[in-house]
Structures are given as structure tokens and as C-alpha cells.
Design a protein around this motif. Structure first.
Motif, PDB file in Angstrom:
ATOM      1  N   PRO A  46       0.810  -1.220   0.000  1.00 39.82           N
ATOM      2  CA  PRO A  46       0.000   0.000   0.000  1.00 39.82           C
ATOM      3  C   PRO A  46       0.840   1.266   0.000  1.00 39.82           C
ATOM      4  O   PRO A  46       0.485   2.261  -0.643  1.00 39.82           O
ATOM      5  N   LEU A  47       1.968   1.228   0.719  1.00 42.35           N
ATOM      6  CA  LEU A  47       2.821   2.414   0.783  1.00 42.35           C
ATOM      7  C   LEU A  47       3.374   2.750  -0.597  1.00 42.35           C
ATOM      8  O   LEU A  47       3.413   3.918  -0.995  1.00 42.35           O
ATOM      9  N   ALA A  48       3.774   1.723  -1.341  1.00 40.25           N
ATOM     10  CA  ALA A  48       4.285   1.956  -2.696  1.00 40.25           C
ATOM     11  C   ALA A  48       3.173   2.417  -3.638  1.00 40.25           C
ATOM     12  O   ALA A  48       3.349   3.338  -4.439  1.00 40.25           O
ATOM     13  N   TRP A  49       2.003   1.773  -3.528  1.00 44.01           N
ATOM     14  CA  TRP A  49       0.885   2.080  -4.417  1.00 44.01           C
ATOM     15  C   TRP A  49       0.378   3.505  -4.195  1.00 44.01           C
ATOM     16  O   TRP A  49       0.286   4.308  -5.124  1.00 44.01           O
ATOM     17  N   TRP A  50       0.056   3.802  -2.933  1.00 49.77           N
ATOM     18  CA  TRP A  50      -0.471   5.135  -2.623  1.00 49.77           C
ATOM     19  C   TRP A  50       0.624   6.193  -2.687  1.00 49.77           C
ATOM     20  O   TRP A  50       0.386   7.324  -3.107  1.00 49.77           O
ATOM     21  N   GLY A  51       1.812   5.821  -2.262  1.00 47.78           N
ATOM     22  CA  GLY A  51       2.908   6.792  -2.239  1.00 47.78           C
ATOM     23  C   GLY A  51       3.346   7.235  -3.615  1.00 47.78           C
ATOM     24  O   GLY A  51       3.961   8.295  -3.759  1.00 47.78           O
ATOM     25  N   ALA A  52       3.040   6.417  -4.637  1.00 52.11           N
ATOM     26  CA  ALA A  52       3.423   6.781  -5.997  1.00 52.11           C
ATOM     27  C   ALA A  52       2.765   8.079  -6.449  1.00 52.11           C
ATOM     28  O   ALA A  52       3.264   8.758  -7.353  1.00 52.11           O
ATOM     29  N   GLY A  53       1.656   8.434  -5.818  1.00 49.35           N
ATOM     30  CA  GLY A  53       0.955   9.654  -6.185  1.00 49.35           C
ATOM     31  C   GLY A  53       1.402  10.876  -5.407  1.00 49.35           C
ATOM     32  O   GLY A  53       0.803  11.938  -5.538  1.00 49.35           O
ATOM     33  N   THR A  54       2.432  10.741  -4.589  1.00 51.85           N
ATOM     34  CA  THR A  54       2.924  11.866  -3.785  1.00 51.85           C
ATOM     35  C   THR A  54       4.248  12.370  -4.344  1.00 51.85           C
ATOM     36  O   THR A  54       4.930  11.680  -5.100  1.00 51.85           O
ATOM     37  N   SER A  55       4.633  13.562  -3.922  1.00 53.01           N
ATOM     38  CA  SER A  55       5.883  14.130  -4.428  1.00 53.01           C
ATOM     39  C   SER A  55       6.816  14.617  -3.336  1.00 53.01           C
ATOM     40  O   SER A  55       8.011  14.822  -3.580  1.00 53.01           O
ATOM     41  N   ARG A  56       6.283  14.802  -2.111  1.00 51.71           N
ATOM     42  CA  ARG A  56       7.093  15.453  -1.076  1.00 51.71           C
ATOM     43  C   ARG A  56       7.152  14.681   0.228  1.00 51.71           C
ATOM     44  O   ARG A  56       8.193  14.615   0.873  1.00 51.71           O
ATOM     45  N   VAL A  57       6.032  14.120   0.666  1.00 50.39           N
ATOM     46  CA  VAL A  57       5.996  13.485   1.979  1.00 50.39           C
ATOM     47  C   VAL A  57       6.934  12.286   2.051  1.00 50.39           C
ATOM     48  O   VAL A  57       7.140  11.576   1.072  1.00 50.39           O
ATOM     49  N   ARG A  58       7.497  12.082   3.236  1.00 54.45           N
ATOM     50  CA  ARG A  58       8.260  10.864   3.467  1.00 54.45           C
ATOM     51  C   ARG A  58       7.294   9.696   3.650  1.00 54.45           C
ATOM     52  O   ARG A  58       6.159   9.875   4.104  1.00 54.45           O
ATOM     53  N   LEU A  59       7.744   8.497   3.313  1.00 58.44           N
ATOM     54  CA  LEU A  59       6.895   7.308   3.318  1.00 58.44           C
ATOM     55  C   LEU A  59       7.468   6.297   4.298  1.00 58.44           C
ATOM     56  O   LEU A  59       8.596   5.817   4.116  1.00 58.44           O
ATOM     57  N   GLY A  60       6.692   5.961   5.336  1.00 59.48           N
ATOM     58  CA  GLY A  60       7.207   5.099   6.386  1.00 59.48           C
ATOM     59  C   GLY A  60       6.334   3.899   6.684  1.00 59.48           C
ATOM     60  O   GLY A  60       5.128   3.899   6.424  1.00 59.48           O
ATOM     61  N   THR A  61       6.945   2.856   7.227  1.00 59.14           N
ATOM     62  CA  THR A  61       6.225   1.662   7.671  1.00 59.14           C
ATOM     63  C   THR A  61       6.047   1.735   9.178  1.00 59.14           C
ATOM     64  O   THR A  61       7.019   1.873   9.916  1.00 59.14           O
TER      65      THR A  61
END
Length: 341
Positions: A46-61
Motif C-alpha cells: 500500500p505504501l508503494a501504491w499510494w505513495g506513488a501519487g505523492t511528491s514530497r511526503v516521506r513514506l514510512g512503515t
């Protein structure tokens, strides 16, 4: 005080509206977005799927369970997502509890702190990419000492975008919190309360003071999951949080080993924890929810009118917390951003 958005656990399927909420968090200037896993959905996909639409926020588990993957598999996921996100990945790790570790993953649980230390050692060795990875620990050995005997030390074929991808550790007990301060770049607390700030400062200080500790207090991040419900009716706002507390105190762990319960009990709610646990394990979930006092909710969450929350935010700002991890839809995130900003 920074803000992060946590997508939370899935129930029977993907939660509705998360993609829109993540887009809004990115637009609002939130620092980070986090995905969780227990024994249903994983946290990386989900982090990869949803995060693909972001440009700035950091992505964490928050959190990747160490029993779910070998240390090298966790390192592979970290360096892959860090590349794909342009250096925005945070690897949040946690040991989970014996029910999940042994019941779901079929892995042994004893000595989780020592196991975590070895796990992170290996991840850092993979990311450093200074040579083939070899490790001879109590829990992990590379190459495997048995089997065919043909295993050999290997080095990642992929060059990490960053060799110092931040690793945060989920921890609740004082020994685990000290471990986070010693070997990690951040701490992911659950059920943090400003009432316990001194308790946690002492545990963190112990870890920072250990020889070879990785960070000092001024460069260490602490991202706490903090429910925020804006509602002029405090009791109605508390009703939104009570099921969450009852689940964790009564149902997320064995009766003899529930670390979430221990956190709440240390806040002065030992008797209430007993009542919640007894009701929950007896199948009386509504009774367990009703046993969660409003005062407890106010200790671990920000609820009530906007004015009340703004006033109480000062206690959180003065605590060790550096980031509030919140949830909700786009409207709620805008409301929270206005309050905290």
C-alpha cells in the motif's frame, strides 16, 4: 511539531478514501505518510501504491514486523522503496507480540530486543554495501551454517540511493525505548501521553548514553500516533476513541503478555485495564469499550473543541514528541493542520 498521516490497519479490505487523504496530506505539507501491517494486509505494497501519487511526503512503515521477513529481505524492500520514492523512505520496524510472531509467522518470540539488534545490524550492513554480508549472531547467520553448505556471502546487486536510510523502532517498554535511542534514528510510540514524558525521557537518555549510540537527542525523531477528534461534545469525541483503546488493551496480545495494556496501566489505569481485559476476553466488547474512562482517552488523545485541543497541544509540544501521527479524511486533516500549525 510536525504532522504525519497514518493510514492505519485494513479491516476486511482497503480503507476507503485513503488515496485522497494522502494527496491532501502531501498538499498540506505533512511531513510523512505511514502504512501498517498486522496479520492481513502488508505495509509495503500500500505504501508503494499510494505513495506513488505523492511528491514530497516521506513514506514510512509503522510498523514492518521483523518476524515477517528476513533482515536481508527487509533491507531489499527499504533500498527499493527508497529508490522509487527519491529518497523519502523510512523503515519503521517492530517486534510485535508472541501471539502474532509465533501464531501467524511461526517464528520464535523470546529475546525480542536482542533479536531486533541483530536484525538492524544486518540491514545496515546491506545498505552500507561495503562488502559481502556475513553475520554470526544468536538468531541470524549469514551464510546459513546448515543446508547444502553451498551458501556464500553476497553483496546487494543494487546500489542503495542512501546508505543511511532512517530506521525507526516501535517500542513501548523502557528497555525497548532505550534500545531505540541507542541503535535507531527514531522511535514510534503508541499510546504516548505527556503524563509519561519524564518516564520516557529517562529511558531515551539511557539509550543515548550507551557507548556507540547512533544519535543524540537533538537529531532523534519521535513520531507518536495520536488520535485527534474535534467535537464540542467531549464524551461523544471520547466515544470515537474508546473502541480503539479497548481493542488494544483487551484484545491485542495475550492476557499474560500485552505490552499495550502495560503502557496504559503505567498511566494509573491498572484497575480499568483489568476490567477492560476481563470483559473483552469474555466476548463482551461493548462492556469493554464502556470501561474505557474519558480521562484515559484525554491522556493519550486530543479530543474536544478546537479551543480545548489548542490549549492541550502545549503539553505535547513540551514533550519529547517531534511528530504527531494522525488519521482521518481530507476535511479532518485540514482541520488538524489548522489547529497544530
Amino acid at each position: 511539531m510536525k504532522l504525519g498521516y497514518t493510514t492505519g490497519y485494513w479491516s476486511s479490505g482497503p480503507p476507503a478514501g485513503v488515496a485522497e487523504a494522502i494527496a491532501e496530506a502531501d498538499r498540506l505539507g505533512f511531513d510523512s505518510v505511514w502504512a501498517a501491517e498486522a496479520y492481513g494486509s502488508d505495509c509495503l505494497t500500500p505504501l508503494a501504491w499510494w505513495g506513488a501519487g505523492t511528491s514530497r511526503v516521506r513514506l514510512g512503515t509503522n510498523i514492518m514486523q521483523i518476524s515477517a521477513r528476513t533482515p536481508t529481505a527487509a533491507a531489499m524492500a527499504a533500498l527499493t522503496l527508497d529508490h522509487l520514492s527519491g529518497g523519502r523512505f523510512i523503515l519503521g520496524l517492530g517486534a510485535s507480540g508472541p501471539q502474532v510472531v509465533e501464531g501467524w509467522y511461526g517464528q520464535p518470540y523470546p529475546r525480542p530486543l536482542a533479536r531486533t539488534r541483530e536484525y538492524i545490524d544486518i540491514i545496515r550492513a546491506v545498505l552500507a554495501r561495503s562488502g559481502p554480508v556475513e553475520y554470526d549472531g544468536d538468531f541470524y547467520q549469514l551464510p546459513h551454517p546448515g543446508g547444502t553448505g553451498l551458501g556464500k556471502p553476497l553483496k546487494s546487486t543494487v546500489h542503495p540511493l542512501r546508505t543511511d536510510i532512517p530506521i525507526f523502532l516501535a517500542a513501548e517498554g523502557p528497555k525497548n525505548v532505550a534500545l531505540a535511542a541507542e541503535i535507531a534514528d527514531g522511535w514510534l510510540p503508541l499510546f504516548f501521553s505527556p503524563k509519561a514524558d519524564g518516564f520516557y525521557r529517562a529511558a531515551l537518555a539511557e539509550g543515548f548514553a550507551r557507548p556507540g549510540s547512533r544519535r543524540g537527542p537533538d537529531e532523534f525523531e519521535i513520531a507518536a500516533t495520536v488520535p485527534i477528534v474535534v467535537d464540542d461534545d467531549v464524551e461523544r469525541a471520547a466515544d470515537r476513541i474508546r473502541p480503539f483503546v479497548a481493542l488494544y488493551v483487551g484484545g491485542m496480545g495475550a492476557k499474560s503478555a500485552n505490552f499495550h495494556r502495560d503502557v496504559i496501566a503505567r498511566l494509573g489505569y491498572e484497575r480499568e485495564c483489568d476490567l477492560i481485559t476481563e470483559a473483552y476476553l469474555a466476548g463482551n466488547k461493548q462492556e469493554a469499550i464502556a470501561a474505557v474512562p474519558t480521562a484515559l482517552v484525554e491522556d493519550i488523545a486530543l479530543i474536544g473543541s478546537a479551543a480545548k485541543i489548542k490549549d492541550e497541544l502545549q503539553r505535547w509540544r513540551e514533550s519529547v514528541i517531534t511528530t504527531l501521527l494522525v488519521s482521518g479524511g481530507p476535511r479532518q486533516l485540514r482541520q488538524i493542520a489548522e489547529l497544530v500549525g
